[in-house]
Scaffold this motif. Structure first.
Motif, PDB file in Angstrom:
ATOM      1  N   PRO A 179     -10.478  -2.501   4.184  1.00  0.00           N
ATOM      2  CA  PRO A 179     -10.572  -1.066   4.450  1.00  0.00           C
ATOM      3  C   PRO A 179     -11.934  -0.513   4.052  1.00  0.00           C
ATOM      4  O   PRO A 179     -12.619  -1.070   3.197  1.00  0.00           O
ATOM      5  CB  PRO A 179      -9.474  -0.486   3.555  1.00  0.00           C
ATOM      6  CG  PRO A 179      -9.401  -1.432   2.406  1.00  0.00           C
ATOM      7  CD  PRO A 179      -9.692  -2.788   2.990  1.00  0.00           C
ATOM      8  N   ASN A 224      -8.810  -7.324   0.746  1.00  0.00           N
ATOM      9  CA  ASN A 224      -8.182  -7.689   2.011  1.00  0.00           C
ATOM     10  C   ASN A 224      -6.758  -7.136   2.066  1.00  0.00           C
ATOM     11  O   ASN A 224      -5.991  -7.284   1.118  1.00  0.00           O
ATOM     12  CB  ASN A 224      -8.166  -9.215   2.146  1.00  0.00           C
ATOM     13  CG  ASN A 224      -7.824  -9.676   3.547  1.00  0.00           C
ATOM     14  OD1 ASN A 224      -7.456  -8.891   4.411  1.00  0.00           O
ATOM     15  ND2 ASN A 224      -7.949 -10.972   3.769  1.00  0.00           N
ATOM     16  N   THR A 225      -6.398  -6.501   3.169  1.00  0.00           N
ATOM     17  CA  THR A 225      -5.065  -5.904   3.325  1.00  0.00           C
ATOM     18  C   THR A 225      -4.150  -6.754   4.197  1.00  0.00           C
ATOM     19  O   THR A 225      -3.067  -6.322   4.554  1.00  0.00           O
ATOM     20  CB  THR A 225      -5.169  -4.487   3.927  1.00  0.00           C
ATOM     21  OG1 THR A 225      -5.821  -4.563   5.198  1.00  0.00           O
ATOM     22  CG2 THR A 225      -5.925  -3.550   2.994  1.00  0.00           C
ATOM     23  N   SER A 226      -4.585  -7.960   4.539  1.00  0.00           N
ATOM     24  CA  SER A 226      -3.787  -8.835   5.390  1.00  0.00           C
ATOM     25  C   SER A 226      -3.662 -10.214   4.747  1.00  0.00           C
ATOM     26  O   SER A 226      -4.590 -10.690   4.102  1.00  0.00           O
ATOM     27  CB  SER A 226      -4.448  -8.973   6.766  1.00  0.00           C
ATOM     28  OG  SER A 226      -3.783  -9.948   7.535  1.00  0.00           O
ATOM     29  N   ARG A 283      -7.950   1.448  -1.397  1.00  0.00           N
ATOM     30  CA  ARG A 283      -6.493   1.530  -1.342  1.00  0.00           C
ATOM     31  C   ARG A 283      -5.923   1.472  -2.754  1.00  0.00           C
ATOM     32  O   ARG A 283      -6.573   1.023  -3.681  1.00  0.00           O
ATOM     33  CB  ARG A 283      -5.912   0.370  -0.531  1.00  0.00           C
ATOM     34  CG  ARG A 283      -6.449   0.269   0.886  1.00  0.00           C
ATOM     35  CD  ARG A 283      -5.929   1.417   1.739  1.00  0.00           C
ATOM     36  NE  ARG A 283      -6.447   1.329   3.082  1.00  0.00           N
ATOM     37  CZ  ARG A 283      -5.719   0.996   4.131  1.00  0.00           C
ATOM     38  NH1 ARG A 283      -4.452   0.685   4.009  1.00  0.00           N
ATOM     39  NH2 ARG A 283      -6.261   0.967   5.317  1.00  0.00           N
ATOM     40  N   GLN A 311      -8.986  -8.332   6.840  1.00  0.00           N
ATOM     41  CA  GLN A 311      -8.947  -6.917   7.193  1.00  0.00           C
ATOM     42  C   GLN A 311      -9.249  -6.114   5.932  1.00  0.00           C
ATOM     43  O   GLN A 311      -8.392  -5.988   5.057  1.00  0.00           O
ATOM     44  CB  GLN A 311      -7.589  -6.534   7.754  1.00  0.00           C
ATOM     45  CG  GLN A 311      -7.278  -7.213   9.069  1.00  0.00           C
ATOM     46  CD  GLN A 311      -5.914  -6.803   9.602  1.00  0.00           C
ATOM     47  OE1 GLN A 311      -5.336  -5.805   9.197  1.00  0.00           O
ATOM     48  NE2 GLN A 311      -5.403  -7.588  10.540  1.00  0.00           N
ATOM     49  N   TRP A 349     -10.959  -2.273  -2.546  1.00  0.00           N
ATOM     50  CA  TRP A 349     -11.226  -2.450  -1.121  1.00  0.00           C
ATOM     51  C   TRP A 349     -10.859  -3.860  -0.654  1.00  0.00           C
ATOM     52  O   TRP A 349     -11.388  -4.348   0.324  1.00  0.00           O
ATOM     53  CB  TRP A 349     -12.709  -2.209  -0.834  1.00  0.00           C
ATOM     54  CG  TRP A 349     -13.175  -0.821  -1.081  1.00  0.00           C
ATOM     55  CD1 TRP A 349     -13.199   0.204  -0.177  1.00  0.00           C
ATOM     56  CD2 TRP A 349     -13.713  -0.273  -2.291  1.00  0.00           C
ATOM     57  NE1 TRP A 349     -13.696   1.338  -0.762  1.00  0.00           N
ATOM     58  CE2 TRP A 349     -14.029   1.075  -2.060  1.00  0.00           C
ATOM     59  CE3 TRP A 349     -13.955  -0.797  -3.563  1.00  0.00           C
ATOM     60  CZ2 TRP A 349     -14.575   1.901  -3.027  1.00  0.00           C
ATOM     61  CZ3 TRP A 349     -14.493   0.017  -4.537  1.00  0.00           C
ATOM     62  CH2 TRP A 349     -14.797   1.353  -4.268  1.00  0.00           C
ATOM     63  N   GLY A 399      -2.405   0.279  -4.967  1.00  0.00           N
ATOM     64  CA  GLY A 399      -1.169  -0.488  -4.953  1.00  0.00           C
ATOM     65  C   GLY A 399      -0.469  -0.393  -6.289  1.00  0.00           C
ATOM     66  O   GLY A 399      -1.108  -0.231  -7.324  1.00  0.00           O
ATOM     67  N   TYR A 409       0.858  -1.184   0.000  1.00  0.00           N
ATOM     68  CA  TYR A 409       0.000   0.000   0.000  1.00  0.00           C
ATOM     69  C   TYR A 409       0.887   1.224   0.000  1.00  0.00           C
ATOM     70  O   TYR A 409       1.732   1.388   0.873  1.00  0.00           O
ATOM     71  CB  TYR A 409      -0.917  -0.028   1.219  1.00  0.00           C
ATOM     72  CG  TYR A 409      -1.743   1.214   1.402  1.00  0.00           C
ATOM     73  CD1 TYR A 409      -2.658   1.593   0.424  1.00  0.00           C
ATOM     74  CD2 TYR A 409      -1.625   1.991   2.526  1.00  0.00           C
ATOM     75  CE1 TYR A 409      -3.429   2.719   0.587  1.00  0.00           C
ATOM     76  CE2 TYR A 409      -2.401   3.114   2.705  1.00  0.00           C
ATOM     77  CZ  TYR A 409      -3.299   3.472   1.728  1.00  0.00           C
ATOM     78  OH  TYR A 409      -4.076   4.580   1.887  1.00  0.00           O
TER      79      TYR A 409
END
Length: 174
Positions: A153, A144-146, A157, A151, A142, A159, A1
């Motif tokens: 947001p 998963n950030t994990s 985001r 998780q 939007w 990238g 990110y």
């Protein structure tokens, strides 16, 4: 990110990005809980998205238009998020669930969105610069950030990625 890059996007410089929402969950739980995929507004009534978002992986059944809504806005928790109904779903008939080949679908909106800048599709002449191995591209959404838990947001985001050849992915899907 990339936080520096995202700062520009958080000012919402990509208004063509939309969220796909499950209509039943939207009514009960709101857009943050209802969001399941993203898409791009390419005309006032057209959203391009991934076929895998609209086809059940196990059964191959397609989501009906009445079960979908499109959210316009960067923040899924913003009370001003605009929501538009979907009137038609078209999944590429050549889409293959097992390999994700031809993973593209088009939604037709029930109401035109005329006050949002749409994303112009890439021309065949421009495509090699974006799809050739080694090309630098940006993705937004939007997701998963994990890698170890779920998780997601509420604000999309951004990238930066490098395009790899198909042959380097999972044994080279065709």
């Amino acid at each position: 990110y990339d936080t520096q890059l995202a700062a520009g996007f958080l000012g919402y410089s990509t208004p063509s990005l939309v969220s796909l929402l499950q209509a039943s969950r939207y009514v009960e739980d709101g857009p943050f809980q209802a969001q399941f995929c993203g898409g791009t507004l390419t005309t006032p009534t057209t959203v391009v998205t991934a076929a895998h978002c609209l086809v059940d992986e196990k059964t191959g059944d397609q989501r009906p238009a009445s079960s979908l809504l499109v959210g316009l806005g960067p923040n899924l928790r913003d009370p001003a998020l605009r929501v538009v109904e979907v009137s038609r779903v078209f999944v590429n008939p050549a889409y293959t669930r097992r390999t994700a080949v031809n993973d593209i679908a088009v939604l037709t909106l029930a109401t035109p969105v005329t006050d949002v800048v749409t994303l112009r599709p890439v021309s065949p002449d421009e495509a090699p610069a974006l799809t050739s191995p080694g090309s630098l591209v940006e993705v937004v959404g939007w997701g998963n950030t994990s890698t170890s838990s779920k998780q997601f947001p509420d604000v999309f985001r951004v990238g930066r990625l490098v395009v790899f050849p198909d042959s380097s992915c999972g044994g080279g899907r065709q």
